[in-house]
Design an enzyme around this catalytic site. Structure first.
Site, PDB file in Angstrom:
ATOM      1  N   LYS A 224      16.568  -4.283  -6.288  1.00 15.66           N
ATOM      2  CA  LYS A 224      15.577  -3.370  -6.408  1.00 15.66           C
ATOM      3  C   LYS A 224      14.917  -3.214  -4.958  1.00 15.66           C
ATOM      4  O   LYS A 224      14.518  -2.147  -4.335  1.00 15.66           O
ATOM      5  CB  LYS A 224      14.220  -3.958  -7.092  1.00 15.66           C
ATOM      6  CG  LYS A 224      12.928  -3.546  -6.935  1.00 15.66           C
ATOM      7  CD  LYS A 224      12.604  -2.174  -7.476  1.00 15.66           C
ATOM      8  CE  LYS A 224      11.252  -1.574  -7.090  1.00 15.66           C
ATOM      9  NZ  LYS A 224      10.863  -0.385  -7.608  1.00 15.66           N
ATOM     10  N   CYS A 278       5.251   0.935  -2.635  1.00 20.48           N
ATOM     11  CA  CYS A 278       6.725   0.505  -2.934  1.00 20.48           C
ATOM     12  C   CYS A 278       7.374   0.431  -1.647  1.00 20.48           C
ATOM     13  O   CYS A 278       7.819  -0.713  -1.127  1.00 20.48           O
ATOM     14  CB  CYS A 278       7.352   1.187  -4.021  1.00 20.48           C
ATOM     15  SG  CYS A 278       6.554   1.508  -5.244  1.00 20.48           S
TER      16      CYS A 278
HETATM   17  N1  SAJ Z   1       8.428   9.726   2.688  1.00 22.37           N
HETATM   18  C1  SAJ Z   1       8.899  10.226   3.939  1.00 22.37           C
HETATM   19  N2  SAJ Z   1      10.014  10.987   4.222  1.00 22.37           N
HETATM   20  C2  SAJ Z   1      10.946  11.249   2.915  1.00 22.37           C
HETATM   21  C3  SAJ Z   1      10.614  10.686   1.683  1.00 22.37           C
HETATM   22  C4  SAJ Z   1       9.502  10.135   1.621  1.00 22.37           C
HETATM   23  O1  SAJ Z   1       8.363  10.112   4.853  1.00 22.37           O
HETATM   24  O2  SAJ Z   1      11.972  12.045   3.282  1.00 22.37           O
HETATM   25  C5  SAJ Z   1       7.447   9.168   2.532  1.00 22.37           C
HETATM   26  C6  SAJ Z   1       6.520   9.725   1.759  1.00 22.37           C
HETATM   27  O3  SAJ Z   1       5.724  10.901   1.940  1.00 22.37           O
HETATM   28  C7  SAJ Z   1       5.568   8.572   1.167  1.00 22.37           C
HETATM   29  C8  SAJ Z   1       6.664   7.329   1.054  1.00 22.37           C
HETATM   30  O4  SAJ Z   1       7.780   7.968   1.974  1.00 22.37           O
HETATM   31  O5  SAJ Z   1       4.578   8.304   1.946  1.00 22.37           O
HETATM   32  C9  SAJ Z   1       7.284   6.823  -0.125  1.00 22.37           C
HETATM   33  O6  SAJ Z   1       7.499   8.170  -1.115  1.00 22.37           O
HETATM   34  P1  SAJ Z   1       8.689   8.178  -2.021  1.00 22.37           P
HETATM   35  O7  SAJ Z   1       8.529   9.604  -2.823  1.00 22.37           O
HETATM   36  O8  SAJ Z   1       9.916   8.447  -1.284  1.00 22.37           O
HETATM   37  O9  SAJ Z   1       8.755   7.117  -2.967  1.00 22.37           O
HETATM   38  P2  SAJ Z   1       7.469   6.333  -3.762  1.00 22.37           P
HETATM   39  O10 SAJ Z   1       7.108   4.891  -2.988  1.00 22.37           O
HETATM   40  O11 SAJ Z   1       6.572   7.172  -4.704  1.00 22.37           O
HETATM   41  O12 SAJ Z   1       8.346   5.746  -4.918  1.00 22.37           O
HETATM   42  C10 SAJ Z   1       9.466   4.807  -4.741  1.00 22.37           C
HETATM   43  C11 SAJ Z   1      10.983   5.086  -5.276  1.00 22.37           C
HETATM   44  N3  SAJ Z   1      11.985   4.694  -4.642  1.00 22.37           N
HETATM   45  C12 SAJ Z   1      13.068   5.211  -4.259  1.00 22.37           C
HETATM   46  O13 SAJ Z   1      13.117   6.399  -4.168  1.00 22.37           O
HETATM   47  C13 SAJ Z   1      14.187   4.518  -3.722  1.00 22.37           C
HETATM   48  C14 SAJ Z   1      10.721   5.112  -6.704  1.00 22.37           C
HETATM   49  O14 SAJ Z   1      12.181   5.287  -7.470  1.00 22.37           O
HETATM   50  C15 SAJ Z   1      10.610   3.559  -7.124  1.00 22.37           C
HETATM   51  O15 SAJ Z   1      10.266   3.205  -8.375  1.00 22.37           O
HETATM   52  C16 SAJ Z   1       9.251   3.173  -6.400  1.00 22.37           C
HETATM   53  O16 SAJ Z   1       9.107   3.437  -5.249  1.00 22.37           O
HETATM   54  C17 SAJ Z   1       8.742   1.573  -6.822  1.00 22.37           C
HETATM   55  O17 SAJ Z   1       8.167   1.478  -7.690  1.00 22.37           O
HETATM   56  O18 SAJ Z   1       9.281   0.869  -6.249  1.00 22.37           O
END
Ligand code: SAJ
Length: 427
Positions: A224, A278
């Site tokens: 995870k 996360c």
């Molecule tokens: N972000 C970027 N660039 C990107 C993608 C995201 O800057 O290309 C930023 C977003 O704006 C945000 C942060 O990263 O600030 C996180 O956003 P996210 O959509 O990537 O993820 P979370 O935090 O909403 O959810 C994540 C997910 N993990 C993965 O994709 C590996 C989700 O599947 C998990 O269940 C969740 O964390 C968790 O509970 O751990």
């Protein structure tokens, strides 16, 4: 390492799980309780918040998540889901409580310890205890040791009248798509024993259509953390590129788009920083487990955490060149199309801007909220504004979140303005 060696038939404890307690009814616990109840289990949700318990027993939800309220209302009405503040006697327990950090980014396991302490007196032998909270390696063992410390007459040795079964089943659902991903995603299940993993698989089969992948608890815990650290490192790469590309006069989004045409390259997107509970948190659990060796993961955290300051410096630099500038700060949420402002780099940038702007006004636009958050209170140079109005009045337009309504802006309206687009939305 797979738990069942080749040729050894899986052993399933002769066990049927009809009643389940879900400890912690937050963004993961409540949807888990709801889908379990929908699949026919009798589910008792447990939370320290009386308000949360009352909301659920009234068939409502304490936070917004697409599709959740319908399932909660339906299962409460059928008598399959209820909530209370004390742990009950059930066949299985799912622990879904927060694991924040304390000190130098070490995991604070006090909520897990409290959950274990509340479960211990309810056990009589035969129960399954599943840890869902995102945790550093060794936490499932810790949870078991707390319970067995309080109940030394029970044992982890399987298939006895006084056996307990412990496992880790981390969730990987994406906020905004939880009800779909909870059912569809593949899932890793790590047992402290093979029997515990198999019992967990039997329980999760009741609602999960994805593949259930069995392993040991430590590997599941680390898997995870690894998933979110992978994303964090990849985003740090994109954020570092965004700084280098700007200094080289190169559009980083075009650069990444072109590089991603390579069949084996997949760079994520730069932005104002990484937020949420996360991706910006979980990699620290790997770092705190092995500070000496987790160098790349720690550096990635540093790169992503420094991005808000880089954005802020750029805005302040542009603002200093204008007299009494009006700055439209577009978006406060931690990512697009959600109302969640916690751990949001965009909100941090907007707050710091109001604090550090010598003269001028900040027009904050966040379509998903009705009032400015507390962090802005005490500053008279900031107001919550409507999107189009803010853009029209602004000298500097600072795009912080790629919310859909911002995407649809008529680009003509940006002419004559200083535009700082941290998400590459308007290129
Ligand atoms: N972000 C970027 N660039 C990107 C993608 C995201 O800057 O290309 C930023 C977003 O704006 C945000 C942060 O990263 O600030 C996180 O956003 P996210 O959509 O990537 O993820 P979370 O935090 O909403 O959810 C994540 C997910 N993990 C993965 O994709 C590996 C989700 O599947 C998990 O269940 C969740 O964390 C968790 O509970 O751990």
């Amino acid at each position: 390492m797979p738990l069942s060696p080749p040729g050894v038939p899986p052993v399933s404890p002769n066990q049927s799980i009809d009643t389940v307690a879900v400890i912690g009814l937050g963004y993961i616990g409540l949807p888990t309780a709801a889908v379990l109840a929908q699949s026919g289990k009798t589910v008792i949700g447990v939370d320290v918040s009386q308000a949360t318990v009352e909301a659920i027993n009234a068939g409502t939800v304490p936070f917004v998540e697409e599709g959740l309220e319908t399932v909660v209302a339906g299962t409460v009405a059928q008598g399959k889901l209820s909530a209370q503040t004390e742990a009950p006697e059930t066949d299985a327990y799912i622990v879904s409580v927060p694991t924040p950090f304390k000190g130098d980014h070490d995991a604070d396991l006090s909520y897990i310890e409290a959950a274990a302490t509340s479960i211990a007196p309810q056990l009589s032998g035969g129960e399954l205890v599943v840890l869902e909270s995102t945790s550093p390696p060794g936490t499932t063992e810790f949870l078991a040791s707390v319970i067995l410390g309080l109940r030394p007459e029970l044992t982890m040795e399987p298939n006895l009248p006084n056996s307990l079964y412990f496992s880790h089943a981390p969730e990987r659902v994406l906020p905004g798509r939880i009800m779909t991903e909870m059912v569809e995603n593949d899932r890793i299940i790590g047992g402290l024993t093979i029997e515990a993993a198999e019992l967990t698989r039997d329980l999760y089969t009741s609602f999960c259509r994805g593949e259930l992948l069995l392993t040991d608890a430590r590997t599941a815990e680390m898997a995870k953390l690894t998933e979110n650290a992978f994303r964090d490192v990849n985003i740090a790469f994109a954020n570092e590129l965004s700084i280098i590309a700007e200094r080289q006069g190169i559009d980083v989004w075009e650069l990444i788009e072109l590089a991603n045409h390579h069949p084996r390259v997949n760079i994520l997107q730069p932005g104002p920083g990484v937020g949420g509970h996360c991706i910006a948190v979980d990699p620290w659990f790997i770092v705190s487990a092995d500070r000496e060796n987790a160098k790349l993961i720690a550096t990635a955290r540093g790169v992503n955490d420094s991005k808000p300051e880089a954005v802020l410096a750029k805005v302040l630099d542009r603002a200093e060149r204008l007299k009494n500038p009006t700055i439209a700060a577009l978006g406060l949420a931690f990512k697009a199309n959600i109302d969640d402002l916690r751990e949001s780099p965009s909100k941090d940038i907007a707050v710091a801007l109001t604090q550090r702007l010598d003269d001028g006004t900040v027009l904050v636009v966040e379509p998903n909220i009705d009032a400015l958050p507390q962090d802005f209170v005490g500053h008279d140079n900031v107001e919550l504004a409507e999107f189009e109005d803010a853009v029209e009045r602004a000298d500097i337009v600072l795009l912080l979140v790629d919310h859909d309504p911002f995407r649809a802006l008529d680009r003509e309206k940006l002419q004559e303005k200083v535009v700082i687009d941290t998400k590459g939305l308007w290129r």
